[in-house]
Each structure stands twice: as structure tokens, then as C-alpha cells.
Design a protein around this motif. Structure first.
Motif, PDB file in Angstrom:
ATOM      1  N   SER A  28       0.941  -1.378   0.542  1.00 19.55           N
ATOM      2  CA  SER A  28       0.193  -0.324  -0.049  1.00 19.55           C
ATOM      3  C   SER A  28       0.798   0.999   0.505  1.00 19.55           C
ATOM      4  N   GLY A  29       1.096   1.991  -1.283  1.00 13.88           N
ATOM      5  CA  GLY A  29       1.656   3.160  -0.895  1.00 13.88           C
ATOM      6  C   GLY A  29       2.572   3.182  -1.318  1.00 13.88           C
ATOM      7  N   VAL A  30       3.458   2.075  -2.130  1.00 13.81           N
ATOM      8  CA  VAL A  30       3.984   2.028  -2.933  1.00 13.81           C
ATOM      9  C   VAL A  30       3.896   2.202  -4.330  1.00 13.81           C
ATOM     10  N   ALA A  31       4.806   3.306  -4.864  1.00 13.17           N
ATOM     11  CA  ALA A  31       5.133   3.529  -6.206  1.00 13.17           C
ATOM     12  C   ALA A  31       5.118   3.006  -6.966  1.00 13.17           C
ATOM     13  N   GLY A  32       4.599   3.160  -8.777  1.00 12.52           N
ATOM     14  CA  GLY A  32       5.090   1.216  -9.496  1.00 12.52           C
ATOM     15  C   GLY A  32       4.008   0.846  -9.533  1.00 12.52           C
ATOM     16  N   SER A  33       5.359  -0.311 -10.270  1.00 11.43           N
ATOM     17  CA  SER A  33       4.309  -1.732 -10.169  1.00 11.43           C
ATOM     18  C   SER A  33       4.790  -2.950  -9.300  1.00 11.43           C
ATOM     19  N   ARG A  34       3.353  -3.036  -8.756  1.00  7.99           N
ATOM     20  CA  ARG A  34       3.459  -4.207  -7.421  1.00  7.99           C
ATOM     21  C   ARG A  34       3.422  -5.805  -7.591  1.00  7.99           C
ATOM     22  N   LEU A  35       4.051  -6.439  -7.852  1.00  3.01           N
ATOM     23  CA  LEU A  35       4.110  -7.673  -8.508  1.00  3.01           C
ATOM     24  C   LEU A  35       4.255  -8.670  -7.233  1.00  3.01           C
ATOM     25  N   PHE A  36       2.997  -9.434  -6.988  1.00  2.00           N
ATOM     26  CA  PHE A  36       2.981 -10.373  -6.144  1.00  2.00           C
ATOM     27  C   PHE A  36       3.175 -11.605  -6.464  1.00  2.00           C
ATOM     28  N   LEU A  37       4.436 -12.866  -5.643  1.00  2.00           N
ATOM     29  CA  LEU A  37       4.445 -13.749  -6.404  1.00  2.00           C
ATOM     30  C   LEU A  37       3.832 -14.914  -5.198  1.00  2.00           C
ATOM     31  N   ALA A  38       2.995 -16.641  -5.429  1.00  2.98           N
ATOM     32  CA  ALA A  38       3.439 -16.295  -4.271  1.00  2.98           C
ATOM     33  C   ALA A  38       4.202 -18.019  -4.748  1.00  2.98           C
ATOM     34  N   PHE A  39       5.316 -18.789  -3.797  1.00  5.27           N
ATOM     35  CA  PHE A  39       6.649 -19.320  -3.639  1.00  5.27           C
ATOM     36  C   PHE A  39       5.522 -20.864  -4.248  1.00  5.27           C
ATOM     37  N   ARG A  40       6.589 -22.177  -4.708  1.00  2.72           N
ATOM     38  CA  ARG A  40       6.278 -23.038  -4.926  1.00  2.72           C
ATOM     39  C   ARG A  40       5.849 -23.842  -3.909  1.00  2.72           C
ATOM     40  N   GLY A  41       4.598 -23.885  -3.745  1.00  2.00           N
ATOM     41  CA  GLY A  41       3.663 -25.517  -2.035  1.00  2.00           C
ATOM     42  C   GLY A  41       2.830 -24.287  -1.534  1.00  2.00           C
ATOM     43  N   HIS A  42       2.570 -23.270  -2.202  1.00  2.70           N
ATOM     44  CA  HIS A  42       1.447 -22.418  -1.996  1.00  2.70           C
ATOM     45  C   HIS A  42       0.975 -21.778  -3.047  1.00  2.70           C
ATOM     46  N   GLY A  43      -0.561 -21.190  -2.555  1.00  4.08           N
ATOM     47  CA  GLY A  43      -1.492 -20.558  -3.981  1.00  4.08           C
ATOM     48  C   GLY A  43      -1.884 -22.134  -4.826  1.00  4.08           C
ATOM     49  N   THR A  44      -1.609 -21.304  -6.151  1.00 10.15           N
ATOM     50  CA  THR A  44      -1.879 -21.907  -6.636  1.00 10.15           C
ATOM     51  C   THR A  44      -0.766 -22.759  -7.769  1.00 10.15           C
ATOM     52  N   SER A  45       0.706 -22.116  -7.299  1.00  8.66           N
ATOM     53  CA  SER A  45       2.074 -22.824  -8.014  1.00  8.66           C
ATOM     54  C   SER A  45       2.350 -23.731  -7.741  1.00  8.66           C
ATOM     55  N   GLY A  46       3.052 -24.783  -8.312  1.00  6.90           N
ATOM     56  CA  GLY A  46       2.869 -25.835  -7.985  1.00  6.90           C
ATOM     57  C   GLY A  46       3.754 -26.453  -6.732  1.00  6.90           C
ATOM     58  N   PRO A  47       4.741 -27.843  -6.994  1.00  8.11           N
ATOM     59  CA  PRO A  47       4.393 -28.051  -5.301  1.00  8.11           C
ATOM     60  C   PRO A  47       6.601 -27.873  -5.106  1.00  8.11           C
ATOM     61  N   LEU A  48       6.593 -27.982  -4.279  1.00  8.30           N
ATOM     62  CA  LEU A  48       8.341 -27.563  -3.773  1.00  8.30           C
ATOM     63  C   LEU A  48       8.569 -28.931  -4.181  1.00  8.30           C
ATOM     64  N   PRO A  49       9.872 -28.921  -4.455  1.00  2.00           N
ATOM     65  CA  PRO A  49      10.178 -29.867  -4.970  1.00  2.00           C
ATOM     66  C   PRO A  49      11.245 -30.876  -3.419  1.00  2.00           C
ATOM     67  N   PRO A  50      11.856 -31.679  -3.614  1.00  2.00           N
ATOM     68  CA  PRO A  50      12.567 -32.674  -2.578  1.00  2.00           C
ATOM     69  C   PRO A  50      13.522 -31.761  -2.459  1.00  2.00           C
ATOM     70  N   GLY A  51      14.294 -31.775  -1.239  1.00  2.84           N
ATOM     71  CA  GLY A  51      15.817 -31.345  -0.816  1.00  2.84           C
ATOM     72  C   GLY A  51      15.796 -30.252  -1.259  1.00  2.84           C
ATOM     73  N   TRP A  52      14.347 -28.739  -0.954  1.00  6.32           N
ATOM     74  CA  TRP A  52      14.244 -27.281  -1.472  1.00  6.32           C
ATOM     75  C   TRP A  52      14.885 -26.665  -0.209  1.00  6.32           C
ATOM     76  N   ASP A  53      15.196 -25.634  -0.931  1.00  5.33           N
ATOM     77  CA  ASP A  53      15.955 -24.924   0.706  1.00  5.33           C
ATOM     78  C   ASP A  53      15.528 -23.186  -0.003  1.00  5.33           C
ATOM     79  N   TYR A  54      16.265 -22.503   0.617  1.00  5.03           N
ATOM     80  CA  TYR A  54      15.801 -20.865   0.962  1.00  5.03           C
ATOM     81  C   TYR A  54      16.821 -20.562  -1.408  1.00  5.03           C
ATOM     82  N   GLY A  55      17.960 -21.448  -1.944  1.00  5.33           N
ATOM     83  CA  GLY A  55      18.235 -21.155  -2.033  1.00  5.33           C
ATOM     84  C   GLY A  55      16.943 -21.803  -3.763  1.00  5.33           C
TER      85      GLY A  55
END
Length: 245
Positions: A28-55
Motif C-alpha cells: 500500500s502506497g508503494v509507487a509503480g508496479s507491484r508484483l506479488f508471487l506465491a512460492f512453490r508449495g503455496h497458492g496455486t503454484s506447483g509443489p516444492l521439489p524434494p530437497g528444497w531450501d532457501y536457494g
């Protein structure tokens, strides 16, 4: 999801078990375009892969940010960890960053946080909805548990946590670190706003302090009590929008 228009483009990354609706208030209040993502394993994104990490999570941010030309980023909790890893690997990727309630840096999570994740995973595995709701309710700041907003939060978050694979991810997450060593962040020259809160067992203020200390061009703000999205929302929005402007 994209809202707003024009430049700059800011990407928003949510916390564990969350989604796009959780990060929209931060834009809210941030100028320009705001791009919102859902990580894998969340929302309608695909599942997290085996062995996932912060990378893996950093790759998710990049896969969304790069095609849209995002030059700024905001990460909350898990999203803050993903952005920390991304700029550790690519220090010049963003012009400005906001890391809200970072939960982990270069050491696994503390015992209290680990216990909370195990309790959530156990409730999910057992299909115990009442137990799940009671553990989720611990995330609501003191004095707000009986409010309509709190009941809505617990209900919606409990539904989100019942997504496939979340229980296993809850057991894996506490042992992960965002970076192998905080020293790798010394090469990040972009201005970074780090926001923490006192007395938050899932997002210790010491992590925010250590993260800010590792970043050469950082600004640290620590709220005196937990739950700034609950009790300091207007101030939080102002800080983020002013910093990104």
C-alpha cells in the motif's frame, strides 16, 4: 499478480504458509508496479521439489522478478530469507530491499520456533483441526485473540496450512538457514530496510539485528512489541513506501 503500473517494479514475497493476500498490505502506497508471487508449495503454484531450501525459494523470486524487470523487493519472514539468499548469490540484483520480520540468517531456528513448527505438523498429520487452530492462534498478538480479525486470520491460515506438502515442509524448514554465513552479505551495496519486532518467538529481533549488521547499507527498525501488521499497520506501510520512494 500485478497491481499498479509503470516503474519502478517491486516484487513482494510472502511468509511460510501464506500467500499473495499476506503481502498485499505491505504494498500500500508503494509507487509503480507491484508484483506479488506465491512460492512453490503455496497458492496455486506447483509443489516444492524434494530437497528444497532457501536457494530454491530465491529461484522462485528470480523466476518472477526477472521477466517483469523488478528492481526492488519486499520479503516477509520466509520471503525475507529468500531475498537474503538471492542477494547473497547476486549482490547487485536489486536497487532497494525491504526485509520484514526475518526469521533466520546463518543459524537454524531456535528451540521455541522449532517446537511451534512441530506442533503444527503434528496437528496436520493427525487431521486435528482444533489443535491446528489453537497453535495458529498463538501467532495473534496478546489482547487481540477474541476479535473478529483474529478469528478470520486463524480460519484462513489454518486452511492455507492444510495444503498438500505443508506438513512435511514444516518439519524441514526449522533446520534450514538462509545463507551459510552472514559474511556473504558484505558485497550487497543496495540500501536495505530491515524491520523486526521484539518478543516474537518466530521472528527474533536478534535475527533482524544480525542481518542489518551484515548488510553494509542497511537501516534497522525494531518495533517494541510483536505483530506490527496487527498493531502498527499504518506506520509499517509508511516506512516501507517512504523507503522504496
Amino acid at each position: 499478480m500485478v497491481t499498479g503500473s509503470g516503474s519502478p517494479v517491486t516484487v513482494f514475497a510472502h511468509g511460510f504458509g501464506g500467500g499473495i493476500s499476506d503481502t498485499r498490505p505491505l504494498g500500500s502506497g508503494v509507487a509503480g508496479s507491484r508484483l506479488f508471487l506465491a512460492f512453490r508449495g503455496h497458492g496455486t503454484s506447483g509443489p516444492l521439489p524434494p530437497g528444497w531450501d532457501y536457494g530454491t525459494l530465491a529461484d522462485d523470486v528470480r523466476r518472477v522478478a526477472d521477466p517483469h524487470g523488478a528492481t526492488r523487493a519486499v520479503g516477509a519472514s520466509l520471503g525475507a530469507g529468500a531475498l537474503t539468499r538471492l542477494v547473497a548469490d547476486d549482490p547487485e540484483r536489486f536497487e532497494r530491499l525491504v526485509l520484514f520480520l526475518p526469521a533466520v540468517l546463518d543459524r537454524p531456528r531456535a528451540v521455541e520456533a522449532r517446537g511451534r513448527f512441530v506442533a503444527l505438523a503434528d496437528a496436520l498429520d493427525a487431521g486435528d483441526e482444533d489443535r491446528l487452530a489453537s497453535v495458529v492462534a498463538l501467532e495473534v498478538p496478546d489482547g487481540l485473540a477474541d476479535t473478529a480479525a483474529a478469528r478470520t486470520y486463524v480460519r484462513q491460515r489454518s486452511i492455507a496450512l492444510r495444503a498438500p506438502g505443508i506438513a512435511a515442509a514444516l518439519r524441514r524448514l526449522p533446520g534450514l538457514t538462509a545463507v551459510p554465513s552472514a559474511d556473504v552479505l558484505r558485497a550487497v551495496r543496495a540500501p536495505v530496510l530491515v524491520i523486526g519486532a521484539m518478543d516474537d518467538p518466530l521472528h527474533p529481533s536478534t535475527v533482524a539485528e544480525e542481518l542489518a549488521g551484515a548488510l553494509p547499507n542497511s537501516t534497522l527498525h525494531v518495533y517494541p512489541r510483536p505483530g506490527p501488521l496487527w498493531n502498527q499497520r499504518a506506520d509499517l506501510r509508511r516506512r516501507i513506501s517512504e523507503f522504496l520512494s
